[in-house]
Design a protein around this motif. Structure first.
Motif, PDB file in Angstrom:
ATOM      1  N   ALA A 105     -29.464  43.344  15.126  1.00 56.47           N
ATOM      2  CA  ALA A 105     -30.570  43.154  16.066  1.00 56.47           C
ATOM      3  C   ALA A 105     -31.336  41.850  15.880  1.00 56.47           C
ATOM      4  CB  ALA A 105     -31.550  44.320  15.944  1.00 56.47           C
ATOM      5  N   GLY A 106     -31.152  41.189  14.746  1.00 59.77           N
ATOM      6  CA  GLY A 106     -32.057  40.105  14.396  1.00 59.77           C
ATOM      7  C   GLY A 106     -31.438  38.724  14.325  1.00 59.77           C
ATOM      8  N   PHE A 107     -32.181  37.819  13.701  1.00 57.89           N
ATOM      9  CA  PHE A 107     -31.767  36.446  13.430  1.00 57.89           C
ATOM     10  C   PHE A 107     -31.431  35.656  14.692  1.00 57.89           C
ATOM     11  CE2 PHE A 107     -30.609  39.231   9.864  1.00 57.89           C
ATOM     12  CZ  PHE A 107     -31.485  38.734   8.913  1.00 57.89           C
ATOM     13  N   PRO A 108     -32.312  35.673  15.689  1.00 60.66           N
ATOM     14  CA  PRO A 108     -32.015  34.995  16.962  1.00 60.66           C
ATOM     15  C   PRO A 108     -31.942  33.478  16.842  1.00 60.66           C
ATOM     16  CG  PRO A 108     -34.299  35.721  16.921  1.00 60.66           C
ATOM     17  CD  PRO A 108     -33.634  36.329  15.724  1.00 60.66           C
ATOM     18  N   LYS A 125     -26.320  20.052  11.006  1.00 59.98           N
ATOM     19  CA  LYS A 125     -26.685  20.413  12.373  1.00 59.98           C
ATOM     20  C   LYS A 125     -27.297  21.822  12.400  1.00 59.98           C
ATOM     21  CE  LYS A 125     -24.783  16.685  14.224  1.00 59.98           C
ATOM     22  NZ  LYS A 125     -25.581  15.630  14.873  1.00 59.98           N
ATOM     23  N   GLY A 126     -28.041  22.087  13.454  1.00 59.23           N
ATOM     24  CA  GLY A 126     -28.498  23.438  13.722  1.00 59.23           C
ATOM     25  C   GLY A 126     -29.750  23.890  13.017  1.00 59.23           C
ATOM     26  N   MET A 127     -30.311  23.058  12.153  1.00 67.26           N
ATOM     27  CA  MET A 127     -31.464  23.488  11.366  1.00 67.26           C
ATOM     28  C   MET A 127     -32.754  23.300  12.180  1.00 67.26           C
ATOM     29  SD  MET A 127     -31.689  25.048   8.475  1.00 67.26           S
ATOM     30  CE  MET A 127     -30.284  24.546   7.483  1.00 67.26           C
ATOM     31  N   GLU A 128     -32.858  24.053  13.258  1.00 68.43           N
ATOM     32  CA  GLU A 128     -34.016  23.974  14.140  1.00 68.43           C
ATOM     33  C   GLU A 128     -35.109  24.929  13.668  1.00 68.43           C
ATOM     34  OE1 GLU A 128     -33.962  21.625  16.300  1.00 68.43           O
ATOM     35  OE2 GLU A 128     -31.829  21.143  16.167  1.00 68.43           O
ATOM     36  N   THR A 129     -36.221  24.952  14.404  1.00 64.50           N
ATOM     37  CA  THR A 129     -37.361  25.777  14.034  1.00 64.50           C
ATOM     38  C   THR A 129     -36.947  27.240  13.869  1.00 64.50           C
ATOM     39  OG1 THR A 129     -38.842  24.323  15.267  1.00 64.50           O
ATOM     40  CG2 THR A 129     -39.666  26.519  14.728  1.00 64.50           C
ATOM     41  N   GLY A 130     -37.325  27.808  12.760  1.00 66.48           N
ATOM     42  CA  GLY A 130     -37.073  29.210  12.496  1.00 66.48           C
ATOM     43  C   GLY A 130     -35.750  29.510  11.827  1.00 66.48           C
ATOM     44  N   ASP A 136     -33.161  32.102   4.720  1.00 64.10           N
ATOM     45  CA  ASP A 136     -33.787  32.594   3.490  1.00 64.10           C
ATOM     46  C   ASP A 136     -33.803  34.119   3.452  1.00 64.10           C
ATOM     47  OD1 ASP A 136     -34.196  30.003   2.671  1.00 64.10           O
ATOM     48  OD2 ASP A 136     -36.324  29.949   3.230  1.00 64.10           O
ATOM     49  N   ARG A 137     -34.053  34.744   4.601  1.00 62.03           N
ATOM     50  CA  ARG A 137     -34.034  36.211   4.646  1.00 62.03           C
ATOM     51  C   ARG A 137     -32.626  36.735   4.378  1.00 62.03           C
ATOM     52  NH1 ARG A 137     -35.138  40.989   3.175  1.00 62.03           N
ATOM     53  NH2 ARG A 137     -34.506  42.621   4.655  1.00 62.03           N
ATOM     54  N   ILE A 138     -31.635  36.122   4.975  1.00 61.80           N
ATOM     55  CA  ILE A 138     -30.250  36.557   4.768  1.00 61.80           C
ATOM     56  C   ILE A 138     -29.858  36.415   3.303  1.00 61.80           C
ATOM     57  CG2 ILE A 138     -27.837  35.926   5.225  1.00 61.80           C
ATOM     58  CD1 ILE A 138     -28.829  35.239   8.122  1.00 61.80           C
TER      59      ILE A 138
END
Length: 217
Positions: A105-108, A125-130, A136-138
């Motif tokens: 359900a998560g990590f959008p 690449k891909g290290m955008e906001t959030g 870190d949660r994963i």
């Protein structure tokens, strides 16, 4: 003659949800017929709807039973063929179910900015906001499971569970985008990446001819 078990998937290079279900079936050691439908073509939707009422992949058919949704497919495979795919210990099993549902359900931000692309190598690449917060949660999930439940092997709960199937596409993303991991998380990611079934999927993904621009950086 077709196997009684049929799994409909999308492109192996891009379809993270297909990987989850496919890996569960492969790790269960069940014979199955694989139907691959390339996504985002003029006929994709029509072809998928021949099997799946949701119009999405993956889709599993087992005799008269029809299952659409990755986590539901994984649950069904565990119930029918591989009860060890959930940990025996109730506390560990509760954690495994919780983190599988959280991944489902998560990590959008991670999904949006680090699309699965097994062929590509896109360091930085891909290290955008959030995205960092979700990484870190994963890795916190991985670290806690390994430390608390992983003594029996190299995976989250020692042996292979559905939680590993749910996080396998994340491992692929971390390889593609060269995400730096602390030692416990890296060792776990390396163990998932080294699974023969995972390597079979990646090799097939790299051989696919289709390119979907939306998932390319």
């Amino acid at each position: 003659m077709m196997s009684e078990l049929t799994l409909v998937i999308g492109n192996k290079n891009y379809s993270s949800w297909s990987l989850r279900a496919w890996l569960a079936v492969k790790q269960a050691g069940v014979d199955f017929t694989e139907v691959r439908i390339p996504l985002q073509t003029p006929t994709s939707q029509q072809e998928i709807l021949r099997y799946s009422p949701s119009g999405k992949v993956p889709f599993l058919q087992h005799g008269e039973v029809r299952v659409w949704d990755s986590l539901a497919i994984c649950e069904y495979v565990a119930e029918q063929f591989a009860p060890a795919f959930w940990p025996e210990n109730p506390a560990a099993r509760a954690i495994a179910r919780s983190i599988s549902a959280e991944m489902h359900a998560g990590f959008p931000n991670l999904r949006e900015n680090m699309s699965m692309n097994c062929r590509a190598r896109l360091p930085g690449k891909g290290m955008e906001t959030g995205v960092r917060e979700e990484i870190d949660r994963i890795t916190a999930i991985w670290r806690e499971c390994r430390q608390n439940f992983g003594s029996g092997g190299d995976l989250l709960f020692g042996h292979f569970t559905l939680a590993d199937a749910m996080f396998a596409p994340v491992v692929s993303r971390f390889v593609t985008y060269d995400v730096k991991l602390e030692p416990v998380a890296k060792d776990y990611a390396d163990a998932i990446w080294a699974l023969p079934a995972m390597q079979e999927w990646v090799a097939a993904a790299q051989a696919e001819p289709e390119v979907i621009a939306h998932y390319e950086v």
